[in-house]
Design an enzyme around this catalytic site. Structure first.
Site, short mmCIF file in Angstrom:
data_model
loop_
_atom_site.label_atom_id
_atom_site.label_comp_id
_atom_site.label_asym_id
_atom_site.label_seq_id
_atom_site.Cartn_x
_atom_site.Cartn_y
_atom_site.Cartn_z
N SER A 89 10.63 -6.66 2.53
CA SER A 89 10.19 -5.33 2.13
C SER A 89 9.74 -5.27 0.67
O SER A 89 9.00 -4.39 0.27
CB SER A 89 11.32 -4.31 2.30
OG SER A 89 11.89 -4.40 3.57
N HIS B 83 5.17 -7.04 6.80
CA HIS B 83 6.24 -6.06 6.56
C HIS B 83 6.20 -4.98 7.65
O HIS B 83 5.39 -4.05 7.59
CB HIS B 83 6.09 -5.44 5.16
CG HIS B 83 7.12 -4.39 4.88
ND1 HIS B 83 6.88 -3.32 4.05
CD2 HIS B 83 8.40 -4.24 5.33
CE1 HIS B 83 7.96 -2.56 4.00
NE2 HIS B 83 8.89 -3.09 4.77
N GLU C 98 2.37 -3.61 6.96
CA GLU C 98 1.78 -4.09 5.71
C GLU C 98 1.60 -5.60 5.82
O GLU C 98 2.57 -6.33 6.02
CB GLU C 98 2.67 -3.76 4.52
CG GLU C 98 2.60 -2.32 4.07
CD GLU C 98 3.44 -2.04 2.83
OE1 GLU C 98 2.97 -1.31 1.95
OE2 GLU C 98 4.58 -2.55 2.75
N ASN D 236 6.77 0.90 -0.48
CA ASN D 236 8.04 0.95 -1.19
C ASN D 236 7.86 1.01 -2.71
O ASN D 236 8.69 1.57 -3.42
CB ASN D 236 8.91 -0.25 -0.80
CG ASN D 236 9.54 -0.07 0.57
OD1 ASN D 236 9.67 1.05 1.06
ND2 ASN D 236 9.92 -1.17 1.20
#
Length: 674
Positions: A406, A427, A439, A477
């Site tokens: 992540s 991801h 991702e 994130n």
């Protein structure tokens, strides 16, 4: 070659559309149909008309590339009306999907015949619109008010069999004999008078029906303008003469078309398609074959990721270190599939087929013949580098090696192998078998064909993929970090978890930062040392306030998981604030927006500057599909364009934030990210 041609079958004229891939009702198609209808009207030897489509589908909707451009006559409403007012019977022969404008063309016809596998629907609401060619007025008159409400305000299609039961379809044809059956049907009705026109029917419903429908769907429709506009139009069909209902529909359509919500939803429609394109890589690059996938880790993520491939018919070899963990993981995969089957979304034989493609093992060596190997182990760099070092010796030449990290640096992971060109990040978002976003993280040495193959695989497993660069947290994130950081600071300065969360929910998010933390687990990422308390989260985790799973986190939860403010949490916050010397004050909702959402836009601008995302719309796609950003706001960068970069910059300046150069440039030039 013209997209509209005609065929004569005795005294029946067949109008044929061939406008691949979905027979969209673009200007050329509309002009061609209109011309053919007029010619049929002028030819005494023609007694009836059939409208059908070549290719895989009936008209699947309007051509949305025309939206926002000068309209070309005939407009779709005028075309549908000219079909309906024809003095010769017109029959719609439907296969594939009759969606949106295609459904409205079928409604303008006097009769509808369809193959059983066909589908009918008005999905305009999913683009923030309503059926603008009489669909809201004709559907309740032919199929009943309740079904019209479902179709228009929710946008989900129904099969032809259900449409036949409702009266929307007059006759079902054979799957392989639609054209012949439609021509025969036309022969049966060519002399029937009066010609049945939906506009001549009435729609009736009790007034309570509409309010009950609104209440039953309040949660689903929250924040959206289009569902209510659709409901009001269907309601108008029960109260107004047809012509006045059409005018009401046109007014509501225009409001939506020129409103920000539809603009945002159309933006995301195109953004999703743009995201699949990789800048600088030829679209015809040769891809690596992915016939077998290896999965390291059978936990929540590993199991969920595996299900994506199994559901797509791709065999998976899944590896765990211990037998009980392997059994537990494969058991959960089966349980998830069986739960889907219990809801009628899968057949039992499909469950067995998917599970039959799964090979559980305790040996990494069993991954030697896999084309793609995905690692989903503990989020620790040393652990991941060790795994990739082993894979380097086991995986066959040309195999793609992917990490589901992540946050961690893909280049550092790749450097632990002798083949960094074959390494990238994939991801997935939790739950991985449900969440649409993926991702795809391109490392500094990731080969072009590896990246292109990963994007192609994403499509096969029905993910919306976005290319991201290597940075802490990638796109999603990384942008989440300033939001969470400022939310915690706001607690120390006088805001409450409930106030901050309410601002985000009112904005359109499914939940606020602290609700999200409680759902995910306050202990996620915690160092597990109860004596080491450096922040509010440490303090909560140290006393077992781990979120919903323990019945208490930032909130207290009852047995039904309903949250309520916690006096214990407020004391912890107050103690931290006192120790830090923070002065408590009243925090406005506006300040919460500026400090939690404007900072996200600022981070997005930095991501674009650093070329960690290919385009602003890719950032929007990440936040729509991965984090629940309200689609009617179009993603953070589209929303920033609506707010104005100058307003965003002023809000950041007010609170002393360093403004990203790209954002400052947009503010000065009144420019847009998208």
């Amino acid at each position: 070659m013209s997209v509209i041609t005609t065929e004569r079958h005795g005294d029946i004229l067949v109008i044929v559309s061939n406008n691949p891939p979905v027979n969209a009702l673009g200007a050329e198609v509309r002009v061609g149909i209109d011309k053919a209808i007029r010619e049929a009207a002028a030819d005494d030897s023609i007694k009836a008309v059939v409208i059908r489509c070549d290719g895989r589908t009936f008209f699947a909707g309007a051509d949305i590339t025309e939206f926002g451009k000068p309209p070309v006559e005939p407009w779709l409403p005028a075309l549908v009306e000219s079909i309906e007012l024809s003095e010769k019977p017109v029959i719609a022969a439907v296969h594939g999907t009759a969606l949106g404008g295609g459904c409205e063309v079928a409604l303008g016809c006097h009769y509808r015949i369809a193959v059983p596998s066909a589908q009918f629907g008005t999905p305009e609401v999913k683009l923030g619109l309503l059926p603008g060619a009489g669909g809201t007025q004709r559907l309740p008159r032919v199929a009943g008010v309740e079904l019209a409400l479902e179709l228009t305000s929710k946008g989900d299609p129904i099969p032809a069999t259900k449409a036949k039961e409702a009266g929307l379809v007059d006759r079902l044809a054979g799957e392989d004999s639609l054209v012949a059956d439609a021509i025969a049907f036309a022969g049966e009705v060519k002399d029937v008078r009066p010609i049945p026109r939906i506009r001549d029917r009435t729609a009736t419903a009790s007034p309570e029906l509409f309010d009950d429908f609104r209440k039953a769907n309040a949660k689903r429709f929250r924040g959206f303008d289009a569902p209510e506009a659709n409901i009001k139009c269907v309601e108008a069909a029960t109260k107004l003469p047809f012509s006045e209902g059409l005018e009401f529909e046109r007014q509501e359509f225009t409001k939506l078309m020129f409103g920000t919500q539809s603009a945002a939803m159309r933006h995301i429609f195109f953004a999703e398609r743009k995201a699949a394109k990789i800048d600088g890589i030829a679209s015809d690059i040769a891809l690596r074959p992915i016939k077998k996938v290896g999965m390291i880790g059978a936990g929540t993520m590993g199991g969920g990721i595996s299900m994506n491939f199994l559901s797509a018919g791709i065999p998976v070899t899944i590896v765990e270190m211990k037998q009980d963990a392997l059994d537990r993981g494969t058991g959960i995969i089966r349980k998830n599939y069986e739960a889907t089957a219990a809801k009628g979304r899968m057949k039992p034989e499909q469950v067995e087929k998917a599970m039959g493609l799964l090979t559980p093992t305790l040996s990494l060596e069993d991954l030697a013949d896999c084309d793609l190997i995905i690692e989903a182990v503990f989020e620790n760099m040393d652990v991941k580098k060790e795994v990739f070092g082993k894979l380097d010796k086991i995986a066959k030449p040309g195999a793609i090696l992917a990490s589901n990290t992540s946050y961690l640096n893909i280049d550092e992971i790749a450097a632990s192998t002798s083949r960094p060109q074959d390494v990238l990040g994939l991801h997935f978002f939790s739950p991985a078998n449900v969440m649409k976003l993926l991702e795809v993280v391109r490392g500094a040495k990731t080969a072009d064909d590896v990246l292109a193959t990963a994007m192609d695989v994403a499509k096969k497993i029905k993910k919306v993929a976005v290319v991201a660069g290597v940075c802490d947290g990638f796109i999603g994130n990384r942008m989440l970090k300033p939001r969470q950081f400022e939310a915690m600071k706001l607690l120390m300065e006088g805001a409450t978890p409930a106030q901050i969360d309410k601002v985000h929910v009112d904005f359109g998010m499914p939940m606020g930062p602290f609700q999200m933390s409680d759902l995910a687990g306050v202990d996620i990422g915690w160092h597990r040392d109860p004596t080491r308390i450096e922040n509010i989260r440490d303090a909560l985790a140290a006393i077992g306030r781990w979120g919903q799973k323990t019945g208490k986190g930032f909130y207290d939860y009852d047995e039904k998981r309903n949250p309520s403010p916690s006096a214990e949490v407020q004391k912890i916050i107050d103690d931290f604030a006192a120790k830090s010397g923070a002065t408590k004050r009243e925090i406005s909702d506006e300040e919460i927006i500026e400090r939690t959402l404007y900072t996200m836009v600022n981070e997005g601008a930095l991501i674009l500057e650093e070329k960690m995302a290919q385009r602003a719309s890719d950032i929007d796609v990440v936040w729509i599909y991965g984090y629940g950003w309200p689609i009617y706001r179009g993603g953070p960068m589209f929303w920033a364009d609506l707010e104005g970069a100058d307003k965003i910059k002023a809000g950041l300046d007010k609170h002393g934030f360093e403004v990203a150069p790209l954002l400052a440039e947009k503010a000065a030039s009144k420019g847009r990210f998208n």
